[in-house]
Design a protein around this motif. Sequence first.
Motif, mmCIF file in Angstrom:
data_model
loop_
_atom_site.group_PDB
_atom_site.id
_atom_site.type_symbol
_atom_site.label_atom_id
_atom_site.label_comp_id
_atom_site.label_asym_id
_atom_site.label_seq_id
_atom_site.Cartn_x
_atom_site.Cartn_y
_atom_site.Cartn_z
ATOM 1 N N VAL A 63 21.129 47.583 29.565
ATOM 2 C CA VAL A 63 20.808 48.337 30.785
ATOM 3 C C VAL A 63 20.195 47.410 31.832
ATOM 4 N N THR B 194 22.923 45.221 33.266
ATOM 5 C CA THR B 194 23.787 45.976 34.180
ATOM 6 C C THR B 194 23.103 46.241 35.514
ATOM 7 N N VAL B 195 21.851 46.650 35.472
ATOM 8 C CA VAL B 195 21.117 46.912 36.711
ATOM 9 C C VAL B 195 20.963 45.619 37.519
ATOM 10 N N LEU C 50 24.346 44.810 39.163
ATOM 11 C CA LEU C 50 24.617 45.677 40.307
ATOM 12 C C LEU C 50 23.745 45.299 41.508
ATOM 13 N N ALA C 51 22.482 45.003 41.251
ATOM 14 C CA ALA C 51 21.574 44.645 42.347
ATOM 15 C C ALA C 51 21.968 43.319 42.985
#
Length: 613
Positions: free
Chosen positions: A283, A286-287, A290-291
Motif C-alpha cells: 500500500v 502504491t501510494v 501515485l504521488a
Amino acid sequence: MTSRSRPPGGESTGQAVPGTASAELLRSEPGSRPRALLLSAGLVSAGAVALAAGALMPVVRGGSPGFTAAPLLIVLALAPAATVLYALVTGRSGLAAGLVLGLTALAPGRLLLDLQLLADGSLAARPELFLADRLLALPPAGPGLWPLVAGHLLTLAAGAFAAGTARDEAELAGELDGRRRWRLLGPVLGVAGGIGLLLAPLGSGNAYLLAKNAFEGPTVAMAGYLLLAALLPLTVLVAVSSPSAGVGKGGFAGAGLAVLAVGVPPVVAGLVVDRLSVAPGSVVVTVAGLALAGLAFTRFDVAEADETVTGDLAGEARLPGLFWWRLATGGLALLAAAAAVAGALAPTLKANGPTPVPETPARWLLLGAAVVLAVPALFVFVPRLSAFARGVVAATWAGVVLAGTAVLSAALSVTEDKAVDPALFGVDLPVPLPDKAGYSAGPGVTWTFIALVLAAVAALAAVITGVVERDVSDDAGMDAGPDGTRASGNVLTPVVAAAVLAIAAFGTPVFTAPGYTAPGLWSDFGAASWGLLGALAVVLGLYALVPRSRPVAAASASAGAALVLGLHAAELPLVGSEYDGASAGIGFWLALGGAVVSLVAAGMAVAGSRRTG
C-alpha cells in the motif's frame, strides 16, 4: 540562461536556441527530435511489448498465476511506453527523456525480482505470475519468464540513449532555480516508497506462499528489493536536482510508473486471492508511486508556465513553509527517539519454549542514541536555535542507525522461527507439529525497525528544511555575517583531522573483552557492521559539507558529527559494562579524539565568521 530568464512555458519543448551546439544536436531529426531519443522511445516500447507478452505466458513450467492478472500487468507494462510516446509526439523532449530515465533506473531491481522465478519460483511471492498449489522443489522456468527478462533489458538499453537528451535539456535550462516548490516533496515520497519495498508485499495464509519482508526472503528477491529501495530515492533526488522542469517531471513520472508496476499487483492479489491479504508495504509503495506520478502535474519552477516572477514569496504558498518543515523535522525526530526507547526497553527476543530469554547489551546504546537525537530535536521548535538544532538532528539520526543495527544483529543471530502450524494454513495433519526450541523476534525488534525508518525520514526532512532555510535567507538578503558567509577556511585543517580519526574509530573496536568479537569494517564484517558503515558515511558526508557551508550550518554539522562519535565512544560504558573483563580499545580513544576535534572545528567555523563579519 537561468530558469527565471527562460521564455514563457518553462519546460523545453525540444526547440533549441538557434546558434548553439545543443540546437544543432536537437535538429538532427525533423521536428527537433534527436535520433537518440527516438531510438530510446522505440526500445522502451519494445520492452513494454515484451513485458506484456510475458504476462500472457506461464513463467513457471506447469504453473499458473493466482488470479487473472494478465489485463492488469499489460496495462502496467504499456502505460509507461504510451506516456513516453505521447511526450515525444507532442514535442516534449525533456519530459520523454526523464520518463525513460525514471523507468531505466528501477529496471535492474525489477529484473532481479523476476529472476527469482528462475532461481526458485517456489520461494517467490509473485501471485500475479505464479502461485503454487502443491509442494514444488526448484520448479523449472516457463516460456513467459524470458520476455520479462528481455523487457527489462530493453528498458535498460533505452536509458543509455535518453541520457544525452536529458543532459542537453539541462544545459538549455541553465541553473536550477532556488525555489523548488513541490519537487521538494519528491525525496520524502522516494524514501517512503523505499521503506515500503522492504516490507512484506502481502499477507499470506497459504501454506505454499510464505510472504516475508525483503531481509527474510530468498536471496535474489532480497537483492532486487534492496536495489529498488536504494534506487527509488536516488532517482527522485536526481530528478529534483535537474535544472530542466521537463526532465524532472519525467523522472518523477517514470519512477512512479515503475514502482506502481511493483506495488499494485500484490495489492490486487491481496484483495482477490483466497487466503492472501493486503499488506501495508505494498500500500505504501502504491501510494508513493501515485504521488510521484502526480507530482509531474505540478509546477517545478517559479517562472514555469508563464508565471511572472515578482521577487516575493507569494508563489511559495503552495509548499509548506519553513515553520511546517521545522515542525515535521522535530516531530519526526522525537517520534524516532520514542520508538528507539521502546525498542531498547521492550523484549528483543521471546522464547519458543522454557528456555531463558537473553537480552542484548546493545539496547543501552540504543537508549543513548534516543537521548542524543531527542535533545536537539526539542530545540528545533525554538526559533532562535532552530537552524543549529536542525543541523544537529541531520547528523544524530545516524546514532539510531549505529545502535539499531547492533540490536537487530544480536536478535537475528539467535532467532529461530517457530515451526509452522499447518492448521493455520488450512492443511490437516493427524498429529500437530511441536514447536521448535529457540527464540523468535520480540516487540523490541519491531520498535527498533520503526525507529530506523523514522530516523531516516527525519533526516530527510532535516535536509529539506535546510534547503528551505537557505532559500528564505537568500530572499531576505542575508548575504553577510554568521548566517550569510561561508565558514572560515581555517576550519579545513581540523575537519580533515576529524575525518581521519572517524575512519579509524569506526574501523577499530571500542572495547575488548574475553570471548567477545567486535563487529568491524575491515574484518569480522557482520550485520552490525552496516550500522558502523552507515554512521561513518554520514559523518564523512557532514565533514565534506563543512568547508562549503555557512557558519551556523558548518558548526551544527561538526557538532552533530561530534555527538555521533561520542555515542560510538559511549559503547564502552553502555555495552562493555555488560561483559566481564571489558577494557577500552583503540577505537574508544580515536572516537573521543574525533569528537573533540569536531567540536574545535565547530567553534572555529563560528569564530572565523565573526572576525570576517
